[in-house]
Design a protein around this motif. Structure first.
Motif, PDB file in Angstrom:
ATOM      1  N   LYS A 263      27.376  44.028  32.417  1.00  0.00           N
ATOM      2  CA  LYS A 263      27.898  45.171  34.046  1.00  0.00           C
ATOM      3  C   LYS A 263      28.334  44.276  35.189  1.00  0.00           C
ATOM      4  CE  LYS A 263      28.938  49.694  33.202  1.00  0.00           C
ATOM      5  NZ  LYS A 263      28.618  51.403  33.048  1.00  0.00           N
ATOM      6  N   ILE A 264      28.698  44.128  35.681  1.00  0.00           N
ATOM      7  CA  ILE A 264      29.306  43.683  37.087  1.00  0.00           C
ATOM      8  C   ILE A 264      29.011  44.696  38.090  1.00  0.00           C
ATOM      9  CG2 ILE A 264      30.490  42.104  38.888  1.00  0.00           C
ATOM     10  CD1 ILE A 264      32.822  41.009  35.892  1.00  0.00           C
ATOM     11  N   VAL A 265      27.745  43.751  38.598  1.00  0.00           N
ATOM     12  CA  VAL A 265      27.315  45.156  39.683  1.00  0.00           C
ATOM     13  C   VAL A 265      28.371  44.476  41.360  1.00  0.00           C
ATOM     14  CG1 VAL A 265      24.796  45.792  40.784  1.00  0.00           C
ATOM     15  CG2 VAL A 265      25.143  45.494  38.833  1.00  0.00           C
ATOM     16  N   ALA A 266      27.795  45.970  42.038  1.00  0.00           N
ATOM     17  CA  ALA A 266      28.883  45.414  43.506  1.00  0.00           C
ATOM     18  C   ALA A 266      27.741  45.306  44.264  1.00  0.00           C
ATOM     19  CB  ALA A 266      29.460  47.439  43.838  1.00  0.00           C
ATOM     20  N   PRO A 267      27.987  44.023  45.337  1.00  0.00           N
ATOM     21  CA  PRO A 267      26.793  43.737  45.927  1.00  0.00           C
ATOM     22  C   PRO A 267      26.419  44.713  46.952  1.00  0.00           C
ATOM     23  CG  PRO A 267      29.524  42.638  46.663  1.00  0.00           C
ATOM     24  CD  PRO A 267      29.211  43.669  45.635  1.00  0.00           C
ATOM     25  N   THR A 268      25.591  44.900  47.128  1.00  0.00           N
ATOM     26  CA  THR A 268      24.238  46.212  48.202  1.00  0.00           C
ATOM     27  C   THR A 268      24.104  45.143  49.824  1.00  0.00           C
ATOM     28  OG1 THR A 268      22.699  44.802  47.284  1.00  0.00           O
ATOM     29  CG2 THR A 268      23.799  46.555  45.944  1.00  0.00           C
ATOM     30  N   LYS A 269      24.768  44.106  49.342  1.00  0.00           N
ATOM     31  CA  LYS A 269      24.663  43.424  51.293  1.00  0.00           C
ATOM     32  C   LYS A 269      26.311  42.710  51.149  1.00  0.00           C
ATOM     33  CE  LYS A 269      20.169  41.952  51.950  1.00  0.00           C
ATOM     34  NZ  LYS A 269      19.170  40.322  51.770  1.00  0.00           N
ATOM     35  N   SER A 270      26.506  42.733  52.662  1.00  0.00           N
ATOM     36  CA  SER A 270      28.033  42.358  53.788  1.00  0.00           C
ATOM     37  C   SER A 270      27.187  40.829  54.041  1.00  0.00           C
ATOM     38  CB  SER A 270      27.889  43.122  54.877  1.00  0.00           C
ATOM     39  OG  SER A 270      27.043  42.854  55.863  1.00  0.00           O
ATOM     40  N   VAL A 271      28.241  39.940  54.218  1.00  0.00           N
ATOM     41  CA  VAL A 271      27.544  38.926  53.694  1.00  0.00           C
ATOM     42  C   VAL A 271      27.297  38.306  55.296  1.00  0.00           C
ATOM     43  CG1 VAL A 271      29.345  36.980  55.022  1.00  0.00           C
ATOM     44  CG2 VAL A 271      30.769  38.563  53.148  1.00  0.00           C
ATOM     45  N   GLY A 272      27.068  39.311  56.372  1.00  0.00           N
ATOM     46  CA  GLY A 272      26.615  39.185  57.267  1.00  0.00           C
ATOM     47  C   GLY A 272      25.281  39.815  56.520  1.00  0.00           C
TER      48      GLY A 272
END
Length: 113
Positions: free
Chosen positions: A27-36
């Motif tokens: 499964k592709i996990v959604a990112p838990t950190k923003s770009v910043g």
């Protein structure tokens, strides 16, 4: 007594080859950190129902004549998964969500442009 497994043998022992019409996906996990670099709360992270196919079984046999029904997906495909279903698989790999699905449970193949 058996001698201890080497590193290469232990990696081979953790390889899973699906049977019949089963598909092993990560499964592709959604990112838990923003770009910043800001950590996002779970409520802000959207659920992604997409996965990458890691292994496929040979297919299943037709009940009428025993012919092999080919699989609808192949290794490397990105697929769309249902909200529920599949069997979670633990092969000792950290940071990977592995699941076994039946070929019939997979909703579709996601093509990139």
């Amino acid at each position: 007594l058996r001698p201890p497994l080497s590193t290469e043998q232990s990696k081979m022992a953790k390889r899973l080859i699906p049977l019949l019409d089963r598909v092993l996906v990560e499964k592709i996990v959604a990112p838990t950190k923003s770009v910043g670099g800001i950590i996002l709360p779970e409520s802000a992270v959207s659920k992604i129902n997409e996965a990458k196919v890691l292994a496929v079984g040979p297919g299943r046999r037709a009940a009428q004549n025993g012919d092999l029904i080919p699989m609808g997906v192949k290794v490397g495909d990105s697929v769309l998964l249902p909200d529920y279903g599949g069997q979670k698989v633990d092969l000792g790999e950290k940071d990977k969500e592995l699941f076994l699905y039946s070929d019939q449970e997979i909703l579709g193949v996601v093509e990139s442009n």
